[in-house]
Design a protein around this motif. Structure first.
Motif, PDB file in Angstrom:
ATOM      1  N   ALA A 102       4.895  -5.492  -4.537  1.00 28.19           N
ATOM      2  CA  ALA A 102       3.548  -5.845  -4.989  1.00 28.19           C
ATOM      3  C   ALA A 102       3.215  -7.292  -4.640  1.00 28.19           C
ATOM      4  CB  ALA A 102       3.420  -5.608  -6.497  1.00 28.19           C
TER       5      ALA A 102
ATOM      6  N   TRP B 269      -1.373   4.062  -5.968  1.00 28.94           N
ATOM      7  CA  TRP B 269      -1.645   2.718  -6.475  1.00 28.94           C
ATOM      8  C   TRP B 269      -2.511   1.910  -5.520  1.00 28.94           C
ATOM      9  CZ3 TRP B 269       3.716   0.636  -8.508  1.00 28.94           C
ATOM     10  CH2 TRP B 269       4.059   1.324  -9.679  1.00 28.94           C
ATOM     11  N   SER B 270      -2.193   1.946  -4.239  1.00 24.55           N
ATOM     12  CA  SER B 270      -2.886   1.077  -3.278  1.00 24.55           C
ATOM     13  C   SER B 270      -4.382   1.385  -3.175  1.00 24.55           C
ATOM     14  CB  SER B 270      -2.234   1.152  -1.906  1.00 24.55           C
ATOM     15  OG  SER B 270      -2.321   2.459  -1.392  1.00 24.55           O
ATOM     16  N   ARG B 271      -4.801   2.546  -3.599  1.00 24.16           N
ATOM     17  CA  ARG B 271      -6.229   2.882  -3.578  1.00 24.16           C
ATOM     18  C   ARG B 271      -7.033   1.976  -4.509  1.00 24.16           C
ATOM     19  NH1 ARG B 271      -6.552   9.475  -3.372  1.00 24.16           N
ATOM     20  NH2 ARG B 271      -5.211   9.696  -1.551  1.00 24.16           N
TER      21      ARG B 271
ATOM     22  N   TYR C  85      -6.259  -1.340  -5.122  1.00 23.45           N
ATOM     23  CA  TYR C  85      -6.006  -2.749  -4.850  1.00 23.45           C
ATOM     24  C   TYR C  85      -7.256  -3.514  -4.434  1.00 23.45           C
ATOM     25  CZ  TYR C  85      -0.947  -1.733  -4.830  1.00 23.45           C
ATOM     26  OH  TYR C  85       0.325  -1.363  -5.160  1.00 23.45           O
ATOM     27  N   GLN C  86      -8.106  -2.910  -3.623  1.00 17.56           N
ATOM     28  CA  GLN C  86      -9.269  -3.617  -3.107  1.00 17.56           C
ATOM     29  C   GLN C  86     -10.169  -4.068  -4.254  1.00 17.56           C
ATOM     30  OE1 GLN C  86     -11.357  -1.530  -0.060  1.00 17.56           O
ATOM     31  NE2 GLN C  86     -12.833  -3.164   0.245  1.00 17.56           N
TER      32      GLN C  86
ATOM     33  N   LYS D 154       2.667   6.834  -7.888  1.00 16.47           N
ATOM     34  CA  LYS D 154       2.840   5.544  -7.223  1.00 16.47           C
ATOM     35  C   LYS D 154       2.167   5.509  -5.854  1.00 16.47           C
ATOM     36  CE  LYS D 154       6.903   4.208  -5.831  1.00 16.47           C
ATOM     37  NZ  LYS D 154       8.288   3.735  -5.777  1.00 16.47           N
ATOM     38  N   LYS D 155       2.160   6.620  -5.166  1.00 17.05           N
ATOM     39  CA  LYS D 155       1.564   6.658  -3.827  1.00 17.05           C
ATOM     40  C   LYS D 155       0.059   6.399  -3.860  1.00 17.05           C
ATOM     41  CE  LYS D 155       1.436  11.693  -4.046  1.00 17.05           C
ATOM     42  NZ  LYS D 155       2.095  12.899  -3.603  1.00 17.05           N
TER      43      LYS D 155
ATOM     44  N   GLN E 141      -2.955  -7.251  -0.042  1.00 20.46           N
ATOM     45  CA  GLN E 141      -4.101  -7.272  -0.944  1.00 20.46           C
ATOM     46  C   GLN E 141      -3.767  -7.852  -2.317  1.00 20.46           C
ATOM     47  OE1 GLN E 141      -5.097  -3.009  -0.155  1.00 20.46           O
ATOM     48  NE2 GLN E 141      -7.192  -3.817  -0.045  1.00 20.46           N
TER      49      GLN E 141
ATOM     50  N   HIS F 201       2.441  -7.533  -0.966  1.00 21.28           N
ATOM     51  CA  HIS F 201       1.374  -6.699  -0.422  1.00 21.28           C
ATOM     52  C   HIS F 201       0.187  -7.585  -0.029  1.00 21.28           C
ATOM     53  CE1 HIS F 201      -1.791  -3.706  -0.100  1.00 21.28           C
ATOM     54  NE2 HIS F 201      -0.826  -2.801   0.001  1.00 21.28           N
TER      55      HIS F 201
END
Length: 129
Positions: free
Chosen positions: A51, A18-20, A22-23, A15-16, A56, A54
């Motif tokens: 989510a 995931w944000s990679r 998003y862009q 989960k840590k 992004q 967030h």
């Protein structure tokens, strides 16, 4: 790109990261277990809220797939919508909540077709199910 998130066993370890991804995303597919315990559903609601808030992701359309609808313990799509508090949670957002099973891929394809329609819309329209 479409982000796909699922709260399955072992998801905490990845989960840590995931944000990679998003862009550059254009939509979000959020999969949850319709037969999950109340505790697991609470965790799903929390992750969905994060989510949807967030920076992004907050303007992207969401496809929320309520998986395992064929399980005897599964909540209905209406029950899941109520449990997740989607009306207030997703106010002003573009989202679809759809039931799914691995035995009915036509329904899953239809859900993705609806997401594609949301992606093609130029204006934010009222939420739909």
């Amino acid at each position: 790109y479409i982000i796909a998130a699922s709260l399955s066993v072992g998801a905490e370890t990845i989960k840590k990261y995931w944000s990679r991804y998003y862009q550059g995303s254009q939509g979000v597919v959020f999969v949850l277990n319709s037969a999950a315990s109340d505790e697991e559903m609470e965790a799903s609601r929390s992750e969905l809220l994060l989510a949807m808030q967030h920076p992004q992701l907050c303007t992207l359309p969401f496809l929320i797939l309520a998986n395992h609808q064929d399980s005897p313990a599964a909540r209905s799509v209406a029950e899941i919508q109520k449990f997740l508090e989607l009306q207030p949670l997703a106010r002003g957002k573009r989202w679809i909540l759809s039931g799914s099973t691995t035995s009915n891929m036509e329904a899953v394809k239809e859900s993705f077709s609806q997401l594609i329609c949301l992606l093609e819309e130029k204006e934010v329209l009222p939420s739909r199910i």
